[in-house]
Design a protein around this motif. Structure first.
Motif, PDB file in Angstrom:
ATOM      1  N   SER A   1      -7.698  -9.932  -5.120  1.00 38.39           N
ATOM      2  CA  SER A   1      -6.585  -9.047  -5.450  1.00 38.39           C
ATOM      3  C   SER A   1      -5.904  -8.501  -4.202  1.00 38.39           C
ATOM      4  CB  SER A   1      -7.077  -7.873  -6.307  1.00 38.39           C
ATOM      5  OG  SER A   1      -7.900  -7.004  -5.553  1.00 38.39           O
ATOM      6  N   VAL A   2      -6.449  -8.781  -3.013  1.00 34.11           N
ATOM      7  CA  VAL A   2      -5.888  -8.291  -1.763  1.00 34.11           C
ATOM      8  C   VAL A   2      -4.768  -9.222  -1.299  1.00 34.11           C
ATOM      9  CG1 VAL A   2      -6.361  -7.787   0.674  1.00 34.11           C
ATOM     10  CG2 VAL A   2      -8.048  -7.193  -1.095  1.00 34.11           C
ATOM     11  N   GLY A   3      -3.594  -8.658  -1.068  1.00 32.27           N
ATOM     12  CA  GLY A   3      -2.464  -9.478  -0.657  1.00 32.27           C
ATOM     13  C   GLY A   3      -2.297  -9.593   0.842  1.00 32.27           C
ATOM     14  N   MET A   4      -2.883  -8.652   1.605  1.00 30.67           N
ATOM     15  CA  MET A   4      -2.761  -8.689   3.061  1.00 30.67           C
ATOM     16  C   MET A   4      -3.950  -7.979   3.672  1.00 30.67           C
ATOM     17  SD  MET A   4       0.318  -7.270   5.523  1.00 30.67           S
ATOM     18  CE  MET A   4       1.400  -8.645   5.073  1.00 30.67           C
ATOM     19  N   LEU A   5      -4.425  -8.484   4.809  1.00 28.68           N
ATOM     20  CA  LEU A   5      -5.490  -7.853   5.570  1.00 28.68           C
ATOM     21  C   LEU A   5      -4.999  -7.624   6.993  1.00 28.68           C
ATOM     22  CD1 LEU A   5      -9.261  -8.635   5.571  1.00 28.68           C
ATOM     23  CD2 LEU A   5      -8.064  -8.402   7.741  1.00 28.68           C
ATOM     24  N   ILE A   6      -5.087  -6.365   7.470  1.00 25.93           N
ATOM     25  CA  ILE A   6      -4.691  -6.020   8.834  1.00 25.93           C
ATOM     26  C   ILE A   6      -5.930  -5.537   9.568  1.00 25.93           C
ATOM     27  CG2 ILE A   6      -3.136  -4.669  10.283  1.00 25.93           C
ATOM     28  CD1 ILE A   6      -1.410  -4.173   7.797  1.00 25.93           C
ATOM     29  N   ASN A   7      -6.306  -6.233  10.622  1.00 21.20           N
ATOM     30  CA  ASN A   7      -7.488  -5.873  11.405  1.00 21.20           C
ATOM     31  C   ASN A   7      -7.038  -5.181  12.686  1.00 21.20           C
ATOM     32  OD1 ASN A   7     -10.395  -6.036  12.117  1.00 21.20           O
ATOM     33  ND2 ASN A   7      -9.607  -7.336  13.759  1.00 21.20           N
ATOM     34  N   THR A   8      -7.627  -4.000  12.978  1.00 21.22           N
ATOM     35  CA  THR A   8      -7.142  -3.191  14.100  1.00 21.22           C
ATOM     36  C   THR A   8      -8.182  -2.964  15.196  1.00 21.22           C
ATOM     37  OG1 THR A   8      -7.768  -1.097  13.060  1.00 21.22           O
ATOM     38  CG2 THR A   8      -5.583  -1.980  12.534  1.00 21.22           C
ATOM     39  N   GLY A   9      -9.350  -3.575  15.120  1.00 22.15           N
ATOM     40  CA  GLY A   9     -10.382  -3.353  16.125  1.00 22.15           C
ATOM     41  C   GLY A   9      -9.980  -3.865  17.501  1.00 22.15           C
ATOM     42  N   VAL A  10     -10.582  -3.291  18.553  1.00 17.87           N
ATOM     43  CA  VAL A  10     -10.243  -3.648  19.928  1.00 17.87           C
ATOM     44  C   VAL A  10     -11.411  -4.323  20.640  1.00 17.87           C
ATOM     45  CG1 VAL A  10      -9.537  -2.761  22.186  1.00 17.87           C
ATOM     46  CG2 VAL A  10      -8.530  -1.809  20.111  1.00 17.87           C
ATOM     47  N   TYR A  11     -12.548  -3.631  20.743  1.00 19.51           N
ATOM     48  CA  TYR A  11     -13.694  -4.169  21.490  1.00 19.51           C
ATOM     49  C   TYR A  11     -14.518  -5.082  20.595  1.00 19.51           C
ATOM     50  CZ  TYR A  11     -12.405  -0.885  25.119  1.00 19.51           C
ATOM     51  OH  TYR A  11     -11.713  -0.211  26.100  1.00 19.51           O
TER      52      TYR A  11
END
Length: 309
Positions: free
Chosen positions: A43-53
Motif C-alpha cells: 500500500s506504500v506508494g513512495m519510500l524516502i530514506n534520509t539516513g547519512v552514516y
C-alpha cells in the motif's frame, strides 16, 4: 490537503555484540510501522530514506532501494504495475533530512501520486558498532514514519521551512584517506567545533521564533520536539525561548545513560514524536513544533496539529 503521521517506530540493534546495518534498522522500523498502521507493504506508494552514516561507508546504490526490498514493498513491477508500483530514493540533509522528506511527501500527496509515503532514517557506525568507538558521536538507530492524508481539515503537518546559518559548518564527517589505509570501510572521521552547540542553539531559537511569527503559533501552547546536538539541548532551548522546560523535548537514545548518550541524529524527529506520545496525548497541546538543527549549520522547522486538537 492535510498530511498526518499514521504510525511511527524506531529500531535499535538487537544485541550489543551484533553489528548493525542501516538497511536492517530502517527496514525493521518500517515493517513495525506498517504493522502498527495495519496496512500492507504494497500500500506504500513512495519510500524516502534520509539516513547519512552507513555500514562500510556504502553510498551506492541508493540505500532506499535496499530498504524497499527489505520491507517487501512492490518488488514485482509486473504483478504490481503503475500506479501501485512504489518509487524509492535517498534524500540526505543530515539532521534536517526527515523534515525535508516531509516537505517532499506533502507535494507528492497533493498531486495524488501516492496515498501513503514511508519515511525512513537510520544511521550506523561504518564498522557496525557505535559503542566500540568512543569518539563517534551518533547512535546506531533507525526510525520510520508512515505519512498519509488526514481525515480532518487543518490537522497534521503545516509548512516546512528550512535555512542555513552563517559561518563554518561546525560539524564535518568524512573519509580521511590519508590515514585510513586498509580500514577505510570501517572508519569515519567526525570533527565538531567547540562552539558548535552555542551556534546551533542560536540558530534553533531564532528559527523557532521566526517560524512561530510567520505561522501565527503560540509557543506557550506548543510542544517543541528538537534534535539533540548535546544532552541538555532541550533545557538550553527552553531557557533561550523563555518556555516551560516541560514543553521542549529532545530525547536521547533509548537504553543509554542520558548524560552520555550519543546523538540520535537523522531519526531524532521520529524518536521525539514517539517520546511525546509516551508522555501523554498530543491533543493536550495546540500544536507540535518540530525543529532540527545540524551541520551546515542548517535548520528545519515544521508544525504539526494533532488530530482532535
Amino acid at each position: 490537503m492535510s498530511m498526518v503521521i499514521a504510525a511511527a517506530s524506531i529500531a535499535l540493534p538487537r544485541t550489543a555484540d551484533t553489528k548493525a546495518t542501516t538497511v536492517r534498522l530502517a527496514g525493521r522500523a518500517a515493517r513495525e510501522t506498517l504493522s502498527a498502521a495495519g496496512v500492507s507493504p504494497d500500500s506504500v506508494g513512495m519510500l524516502i530514506n534520509t539516513g547519512v552514516y552507513r555500514e562500510a561507508n556504502r553510498f551506492e546504490p541508493a540505500l532506499a532501494a535496499m530498504v524497499q526490498k527489505e520491507v517487501g514493498i512492490n518488488l514485482d513491477y509486473l504483478a504490481d504495475p503503475v500506479p501501485n508500483a512504489a518509487f524509492s530514493f535517498d534524500l540526505m540533509n543530515g539532521a534536517c533530512g526527515v523534515l525535508n522528506a516531509v516537505q517532499v511527501a506533502q507535494a507528492v500527496l497533493d498531486t495524488d501520486s501516492a496515498d501513503r509515503i514511508l519515511v525512513t532514517a537510520a544511521d550506523v557506525h561504518p564498522g557496525g558498532r557505535a559503542d566500540a568507538d568512543p569518539d563517534y558521536p551518533y547512535a546506531d538507530l533507525g526510525g520510520a514514519w508512515l505519512l498519509a492524508r488526514g481525515a480532518e481539515p487543518g490537522v497534521g503537518f503545516g509548512a516546512v521551512r528550512w535555512g542555513n546559518g552563517s559561518g563554518p559548518t561546525g560539524v564535518a564527517g568524512y573519509l580521511d584517506t590519508a590515514t585510513m589505509g586498509g580500514e577505510g570501510r570501517r572508519r569515519i572521521t567526525v570533527k565538531r567545533r567547540a562552539d558548535r552547540v552555542p551556534r546551533l542553539l542560536d540558530l534553533a531559537a531564532s528559527s523557532v521564533v521566526a517560524y512561530a511569527q510567520e505561522q501565527s503559533l503560540d509557543l506557550r501552547r506548543s510542544l517543541l520536539l528538537s534534535s539533540r546536538p548535546c544532552p541538555d539541548f532541550a533545557s538550553l532551548l527552553a531557557a533561550r525561548l523563555g518556555l516551560d522546560p516541560a514543553s521542549v523535548l529532545a530525547p536521547g537514545t533509548p537504553g543509554e545513560d542520558p548524560r552520555r548518550s550519543r546523538e540520535p541524529h537523522t531519526a531524532a524527529p521520529i524518536l521525539g514524536y514517539l517520546a511525546a506520545l509516551d508522555r501523554g496525548p498530543l491533543v493536550a497541546w495546540e500544536q507540535v513544533l518540530f525543529v532540527s538543527v545540524g551541520a551546515g549549520p542548517s535548520v528545519a522547522c515544521a508544525s504539526y496539529r494533532p488530530q482532535g486538537a
